[in-house]
Design an enzyme around this catalytic site. Structure first.
Site, PDB file in Angstrom:
ATOM      1  CB  THR A 137      -0.900  -0.011   1.264  1.00  0.00           C
ATOM      2  OG1 THR A 137      -1.464   1.285   1.440  1.00  0.00           O
ATOM      3  CG2 THR A 137      -0.107  -0.333   2.526  1.00  0.00           C
ATOM      4  CG  ASP A 138      -1.156   4.983  -0.949  1.00  0.00           C
ATOM      5  OD1 ASP A 138      -1.695   4.308  -0.042  1.00  0.00           O
ATOM      6  OD2 ASP A 138      -1.748   5.893  -1.551  1.00  0.00           O
ATOM      7  CD  GLU A 139      -3.411   3.433   4.185  1.00  0.00           C
ATOM      8  OE1 GLU A 139      -3.369   3.448   5.424  1.00  0.00           O
ATOM      9  OE2 GLU A 139      -4.453   3.179   3.551  1.00  0.00           O
TER      10      GLU A 139
ATOM     11  CE1 TYR B  93      -3.315  -2.592   5.689  1.00  0.00           C
ATOM     12  CE2 TYR B  93      -3.267  -0.252   5.181  1.00  0.00           C
ATOM     13  CZ  TYR B  93      -3.308  -1.568   4.767  1.00  0.00           C
ATOM     14  OH  TYR B  93      -3.343  -1.869   3.419  1.00  0.00           O
TER      15      TYR B  93
ATOM     16  CE  LYS C 110       0.017  -4.606   2.927  1.00  0.00           C
ATOM     17  NZ  LYS C 110      -0.379  -5.932   2.386  1.00  0.00           N
TER      18      LYS C 110
HETATM   19  P1  NAD Z   1      -9.760  -7.221   2.265  1.00  0.00           P
HETATM   20  O1  NAD Z   1      -9.734  -6.958   3.733  1.00  0.00           O
HETATM   21  O2  NAD Z   1     -10.999  -6.946   1.498  1.00  0.00           O
HETATM   22  O3  NAD Z   1      -9.383  -8.749   1.996  1.00  0.00           O
HETATM   23  C1  NAD Z   1      -8.354  -9.409   2.693  1.00  0.00           C
HETATM   24  C2  NAD Z   1      -8.512 -10.902   2.479  1.00  0.00           C
HETATM   25  O4  NAD Z   1      -7.443 -11.562   3.196  1.00  0.00           O
HETATM   26  C3  NAD Z   1      -9.832 -11.462   3.008  1.00  0.00           C
HETATM   27  O5  NAD Z   1     -10.411 -12.333   2.065  1.00  0.00           O
HETATM   28  C4  NAD Z   1      -9.431 -12.205   4.281  1.00  0.00           C
HETATM   29  O6  NAD Z   1     -10.269 -13.306   4.572  1.00  0.00           O
HETATM   30  C5  NAD Z   1      -8.015 -12.652   3.929  1.00  0.00           C
HETATM   31  N1  NAD Z   1      -7.191 -12.869   5.139  1.00  0.00           N
HETATM   32  C6  NAD Z   1      -7.079 -12.059   6.196  1.00  0.00           C
HETATM   33  N2  NAD Z   1      -6.282 -12.637   7.136  1.00  0.00           N
HETATM   34  C7  NAD Z   1      -5.888 -13.827   6.630  1.00  0.00           C
HETATM   35  C8  NAD Z   1      -5.058 -14.871   7.116  1.00  0.00           C
HETATM   36  N3  NAD Z   1      -4.480 -14.812   8.331  1.00  0.00           N
HETATM   37  N4  NAD Z   1      -4.852 -15.949   6.328  1.00  0.00           N
HETATM   38  C9  NAD Z   1      -5.439 -16.029   5.098  1.00  0.00           C
HETATM   39  N5  NAD Z   1      -6.259 -15.092   4.605  1.00  0.00           N
HETATM   40  C10 NAD Z   1      -6.467 -13.981   5.364  1.00  0.00           C
HETATM   41  O7  NAD Z   1      -8.510  -6.406   1.689  1.00  0.00           O
HETATM   42  P2  NAD Z   1      -8.327  -5.697   0.276  1.00  0.00           P
HETATM   43  O8  NAD Z   1      -8.817  -4.317   0.376  1.00  0.00           O
HETATM   44  O9  NAD Z   1      -8.813  -6.590  -0.785  1.00  0.00           O
HETATM   45  O10 NAD Z   1      -6.729  -5.628   0.220  1.00  0.00           O
HETATM   46  C11 NAD Z   1      -5.970  -6.701  -0.326  1.00  0.00           C
HETATM   47  C12 NAD Z   1      -4.493  -6.349  -0.259  1.00  0.00           C
HETATM   48  O11 NAD Z   1      -4.246  -5.138  -0.982  1.00  0.00           O
HETATM   49  C13 NAD Z   1      -3.987  -6.127   1.154  1.00  0.00           C
HETATM   50  O12 NAD Z   1      -2.694  -6.677   1.250  1.00  0.00           O
HETATM   51  C14 NAD Z   1      -3.938  -4.601   1.287  1.00  0.00           C
HETATM   52  O13 NAD Z   1      -2.943  -4.212   2.191  1.00  0.00           O
HETATM   53  C15 NAD Z   1      -3.595  -4.208  -0.128  1.00  0.00           C
HETATM   54  N6  NAD Z   1      -4.072  -2.875  -0.542  1.00  0.00           N
HETATM   55  C16 NAD Z   1      -5.388  -2.529  -0.385  1.00  0.00           C
HETATM   56  C17 NAD Z   1      -5.812  -1.279  -0.825  1.00  0.00           C
HETATM   57  C18 NAD Z   1      -7.262  -0.860  -0.710  1.00  0.00           C
HETATM   58  O14 NAD Z   1      -7.591   0.296  -0.996  1.00  0.00           O
HETATM   59  N7  NAD Z   1      -8.179  -1.739  -0.344  1.00  0.00           N
HETATM   60  C19 NAD Z   1      -4.906  -0.386  -1.408  1.00  0.00           C
HETATM   61  C20 NAD Z   1      -3.563  -0.782  -1.550  1.00  0.00           C
HETATM   62  C21 NAD Z   1      -3.163  -2.026  -1.114  1.00  0.00           C
HETATM   63  P1  TYD Z   2     -10.819   4.087   4.381  1.00  0.00           P
HETATM   64  O1  TYD Z   2     -11.820   3.686   3.347  1.00  0.00           O
HETATM   65  O2  TYD Z   2     -10.898   3.473   5.739  1.00  0.00           O
HETATM   66  O3  TYD Z   2      -9.369   3.900   3.745  1.00  0.00           O
HETATM   67  P2  TYD Z   2      -7.894   4.360   4.312  1.00  0.00           P
HETATM   68  O4  TYD Z   2      -8.000   4.815   5.694  1.00  0.00           O
HETATM   69  O5  TYD Z   2      -7.090   3.125   4.159  1.00  0.00           O
HETATM   70  O6  TYD Z   2      -7.444   5.471   3.389  1.00  0.00           O
HETATM   71  O7  TYD Z   2     -10.943   5.649   4.563  1.00  0.00           O
HETATM   72  C1  TYD Z   2     -10.749   6.549   3.488  1.00  0.00           C
HETATM   73  C2  TYD Z   2     -10.784   7.958   4.052  1.00  0.00           C
HETATM   74  O8  TYD Z   2     -12.111   8.217   4.523  1.00  0.00           O
HETATM   75  C3  TYD Z   2      -9.873   8.160   5.242  1.00  0.00           C
HETATM   76  O9  TYD Z   2      -9.322   9.478   5.176  1.00  0.00           O
HETATM   77  C4  TYD Z   2     -10.800   8.034   6.447  1.00  0.00           C
HETATM   78  C5  TYD Z   2     -12.119   8.559   5.920  1.00  0.00           C
HETATM   79  N1  TYD Z   2     -13.351   7.964   6.488  1.00  0.00           N
HETATM   80  C6  TYD Z   2     -14.394   8.798   6.929  1.00  0.00           C
HETATM   81  O10 TYD Z   2     -14.302  10.049   6.882  1.00  0.00           O
HETATM   82  N2  TYD Z   2     -15.522   8.194   7.414  1.00  0.00           N
HETATM   83  C7  TYD Z   2     -15.658   6.823   7.500  1.00  0.00           C
HETATM   84  O11 TYD Z   2     -16.714   6.334   7.980  1.00  0.00           O
HETATM   85  C8  TYD Z   2     -14.588   6.004   7.025  1.00  0.00           C
HETATM   86  C9  TYD Z   2     -14.680   4.496   7.092  1.00  0.00           C
HETATM   87  C10 TYD Z   2     -13.453   6.616   6.527  1.00  0.00           C
END
Ligand code: NAD
Ligand code: TYD
Length: 359
Positions: free
Chosen positions: A134-136, A159, A163
């Site tokens: 992630t970019d975070e 988080y 990561k």
């Molecule tokens: P998500 O939470 O929707 O899905 C995570 C999946 O991992 C789920 O299916 C969960 O059951 C599985 N999981 C969790 N713990 C586990 C374990 N101990 N063993 C096996 N499986 C397990 O997450 P997402 O949003 O789809 O993100 C997927 C990946 O992409 C993550 O690594 C996240 O850090 C990265 N990512 C997400 C975003 C975003 O905006 N969602 C952006 C950049 C990177």
């Molecule tokens: P989120 O979807 O949790 O992603 P991330 O924190 O990984 O960027 O949140 C996106 C942005 O929205 C973040 O700045 C937090 C804000 N946010 C709210 O203002 N209200 C909410 O209920 C949630 C879940 C997030």
């Protein structure tokens, strides 16, 4: 059909993972795709019903923290590639209970790296461990500048720190054991199948059910949004053409303040639900800010664009409309999650056992 490659995709029942699994299963019928997922609250096999019977798709319920289960999985399939998405992914949950994040995101990643290092001979040219990050990890930006692949890590939430640790472990295994790897760091994704506690699906659901829309602080925080299918296409390109040992930043060039994003969603929802323009806005409620809330994320994705020819195909507004349409058309999917019915179902079906869906 002769199997050309055997790939492990972890976290394939989650939001991004399910789009990646679907893409690989459909596009590469000569690859065996094994989705290993623990099915936590965020994992939902309902995301994959359209491809679950494909002959090249396999599912195993695995907790990556369970070293023995991971090793058994590697012995069963002999993977030549791993795309690692499984993670605890919600910043707010990491603030209230960081332990799971340390276990899954750090220990789980090390278990996979170790199993992959030991399972496949170093000489296999196809061998690749692709870590999705992630970019975070880069921290928080003020109003100028962008995260590049050279930006120093500065994670600020449990988080992002977990990561960042996993990224370091991947690079350490690359350097110490010559394990071929790539890493990509992506900005915020949105689109179908996102768990409805994240900002966009939560806002859609709350507008639909006329509940308040909680906006943290003043809504001034900025995120760079990318449609999930565009992330899946970047993952495909990086997996096949990325240079081993390299990192690629992936982003949509779509910076929005949270409050502006919520306003846009309100307008789209009013239009789609046939409500008077302005009625959803009344639901916006400013609430206590997230602890340590990062102000701004913004990705410089010129490397992947120049070197691998990737670019997003869906504009922000088009993606938002497609997302709203999907949530409105998939009420049952949402209802099952909100009511908790699907997690009760999994508990009943699988209990706490390991690999449980056999093929
Ligand atoms: P998500 O939470 O929707 O899905 C995570 C999946 O991992 C789920 O299916 C969960 O059951 C599985 N999981 C969790 N713990 C586990 C374990 N101990 N063993 C096996 N499986 C397990 O997450 P997402 O949003 O789809 O993100 C997927 C990946 O992409 C993550 O690594 C996240 O850090 C990265 N990512 C997400 C975003 C975003 O905006 N969602 C952006 C950049 C990177
Ligand atoms: P989120 O979807 O949790 O992603 P991330 O924190 O990984 O960027 O949140 C996106 C942005 O929205 C973040 O700045 C937090 C804000 N946010 C709210 O203002 N209200 C909410 O209920 C949630 C879940 C997030």
């Amino acid at each position: 059909m002769i199997t050309k490659r055997t790939l492990l995709i972890t976290g394939g029942a989650g939001f991004i993972g399910s789009h990646v699994v679907r893409r690989f299963v459909k596009k590469y019928p000569d690859y065996k795709i094994v989705n290993a997922d623990k099915l936590t609250y965020a994992g939902n096999l309902g995301n994959l019903t359209d491809i679950e019977h494909e002959p090249n798709y396999y599912f195993r319920r695995i907790d990556i923290v369970d070293k023995q289960a991971v090793n058994t999985l590697f012995s069963e399939f002999g993977f030549d590639g791993v795309i690692h998405l499984a993670a605890e992914s919600h910043v707010d949950r990491s603030i209230t209970s960081p332990d799971e994040f340390i276990q899954t995101n750090i220990i789980g990643t090390v278990n996979l790296l170790t199993a992959f290092r030991d399972a496949i001979p170093g000489s296999d040219a196809r061998k690749l461990f692709y870590h999705i990050s992630t970019d975070e990890v880069y921290g928080s930006l003020e109003h100028g500048g962008y995260f590049t692949e050279q930006t120093a890590y500065d994670p600020r939430s449990p988080y992002s720190a977990s990561k960042a640790s996993s990224d370091h472990m991947v690079r350490a295994f690359g350097n110490t054991y010559n394990l071929p790897f790539v890493i990509s760091n992506c900005s915020n994704n949105f689109g179908p199948n996102q768990f409805p506690e994240k900002l966009i699906p939560l806002t859609i659901n709350n507008i639909k059910t006329s509940k308040v829309i909680p906006v943290y602080g003043k809504g001034e925080n900025i995120r760079d949004w990318l449609y999930v299918e565009d992330h899946a296409s970047a993952i495909d390109i990086i997996f096949h053409n990325g240079q081993p040992g390299h990192t690629y930043n992936v982003g949509g060039d779509n910076e929005r303040k949270n409050i502006d994003l919520v306003h846009l969603l309100c307008c789209i929802m009013d239009e789609k639900l046939g409500r008077a323009l302005g009625s959803s806005e009344k639901l916006i409620t400013f609430v206590t800010d997230r602890a340590g809330h990062d102000l701004r994320y913004a990705i410089d994705s010129s490397k992947i664009r120049k070197e691998l020819g990737w670019k997003p195909s869906v504009s922000f507004e088009q993606g938002m409309r497609m997302t709203v349409d999907w949530y409105l058309a998939n009420e049952k999917w949402l209802e099952a999650i909100v009511s908790g019915a699907y997690s009760k179902y999994y508990e009943k079906m699988y209990g706490n056992r390991g690999p449980s869906v056999k093929k």
